[in-house]
Design a protein around this motif. Structure first.
Motif, short mmCIF file in Angstrom:
data_model
loop_
_atom_site.label_atom_id
_atom_site.label_comp_id
_atom_site.label_asym_id
_atom_site.label_seq_id
_atom_site.Cartn_x
_atom_site.Cartn_y
_atom_site.Cartn_z
N THR A 126 -6.06 1.31 -7.65
CA THR A 126 -5.12 2.44 -7.72
C THR A 126 -4.92 2.86 -9.17
O THR A 126 -4.61 2.01 -10.02
CB THR A 126 -3.77 2.06 -7.10
N PRO A 128 0.82 -1.23 0.00
CA PRO A 128 0.00 0.00 0.00
C PRO A 128 0.84 1.27 0.00
O PRO A 128 0.45 2.27 -0.61
CB PRO A 128 -0.82 -0.13 1.29
N GLU A 145 -6.78 -6.49 -4.94
CA GLU A 145 -7.88 -5.53 -5.10
C GLU A 145 -7.40 -4.10 -4.86
O GLU A 145 -7.86 -3.17 -5.54
CB GLU A 145 -9.02 -5.90 -4.16
N LYS A 146 -6.47 -3.91 -3.93
CA LYS A 146 -5.90 -2.57 -3.71
C LYS A 146 -5.14 -2.10 -4.94
O LYS A 146 -5.20 -0.92 -5.32
CB LYS A 146 -4.95 -2.59 -2.51
#
Length: 317
Positions: free
Chosen positions: A110, A37, A105-106
């Motif tokens: 993005t 992240p 999924e992150k």
């Protein structure tokens, strides 16, 4: 027009199971879950695209789905320990080291990030006993799991950089158009296999800090419906024992990027997220310095940040 390409090989423990122990490497994998992240936030901040070549098995929800979703033909490696399908006991005991759909999924949420395939099972095309038919079945499984997330692959990175010409027709048949080839230098052409024994490995190691093999400015190579976007440099992780050479390491990367920017070439930087799993602050600081330098060469020479998939025939500028 010059291009910055960043690709990351997202493997979790599937990528190291034949060479590392859980006890010795779990911190690297677990640390990557926090580092990813932060990388994504940094890419967004500096308006940088990246291609995340992801082992399909990482997207399984749990061990049950993994056991149910297998290709029609399994790999028949001569070295059985290379097969991900022999890891059932470890997968059951340490599922968090093997599955993380949430992090994928992150990535998809993005802007500017591409999900590519690193095959379904971390398939070794260079391993004795593997066949193109087995590879094709593996790719079909990778596409099925990606479809659950609404993804259609445009790009592939071969595990261990084992790019083999007899497997490329299967890539094209699967509808994938772009792959990451190896640098056009005798020391790197065969992927992770280093010619020259100890001497060759020593030169590769030193090449991290000194441009012994050149800058590796690339150009896209189009053939048989595919595009080879060759790698330039591997971003070796920060090391406490080598921190005195850190300025040289970053200078090596920056000079290669500038060389590509000045010559309308490609600078293709790659690494594994688990390389940032230990010492994340130091590794992310180094990455930020590289991205800041990208902004400088972008403003000075017009370098673009693109994904591997942007070289696909129907999307090439």
């Amino acid at each position: 027009m010059s291009d910055l390409v960043i690709s990351l090989d997202l493997e979790l423990f599937w990528g190291v199971a034949d060479s590392r122990t859980v006890e010795g490497y779990r911190k690297n994998i677990e640390g990557s879950f926090a580092a990813i992240p932060r990388m994504l936030s940094m890419f967004k901040q500096y308006d940088v695209c990246a291609t995340w070549a992801t082992v399909g098995m990482t997207m399984c929800r749990d061990v049950n789905q993994w056991m149910e979703m297998q290709p029609e033909v399994l790999p028949t490696y001569a070295r059985g320990e290379c097969s991900s399908y022999t890891l059932l006991q470890k997968v059951r005991e340490y599922p968090n080291l093997f599955f993380n759909r949430g992090v994928v999924e992150k990535i998809l949420a993005t802007p500017g990030q591409e999900l590519a395939t690193h095959t379904y099972s971390h398939f070794y095309c260079g391993e004795f006993g593997a066949t193109p038919a087995q590879f094709a079945a593996d790719l079909a499984c990778a596409q099925r799991i990606a479809a659950e997330l609404g993804v259609r692959y445009r790009s592939i990175v071969f595990p261990r950089n084992q790019t083999r010409p007899e497997y490329l027709p299967e890539v094209a048949k699967a509808g994938i158009q772009v792959y990451r080839g190896n640098p056009n230098h005798w020391l790197y052409r065969d992927g992770h296999v280093t010619p020259g024994g100890i001497a060759g490995r020593a030169v590769r190691f030193a090449d991290t800090w000194c441009p012994l093999t050149g800058q590796h400015v690339g150009k896209p190579v189009r053939h048989d419906g595919l595009v080879n976007v060759p790698a330039s440099l591997f971003l070796r992780p920060w090391s406490p024992g080598l921190q005195g050479l850190e300025l040289l390491r970053l200078r090596r990367v920056k000079k290669a990027m500038a060389a590509a920017a000045k010559s309308d070439g490609i600078f293709h930087l790659w690494w594994h997220p688990h390389n940032f799993g230990l010492d994340p602050d130091q590794n992310l600081h180094a990455l930020e310095l590289i991205l800041q330098d990208y902004q400088r060469v972008r403003d000075q020479y017009g370098m673009r940040s693109v994904t591997m998939g942007d070289f696909a025939a129907n999307e090439a500028a």
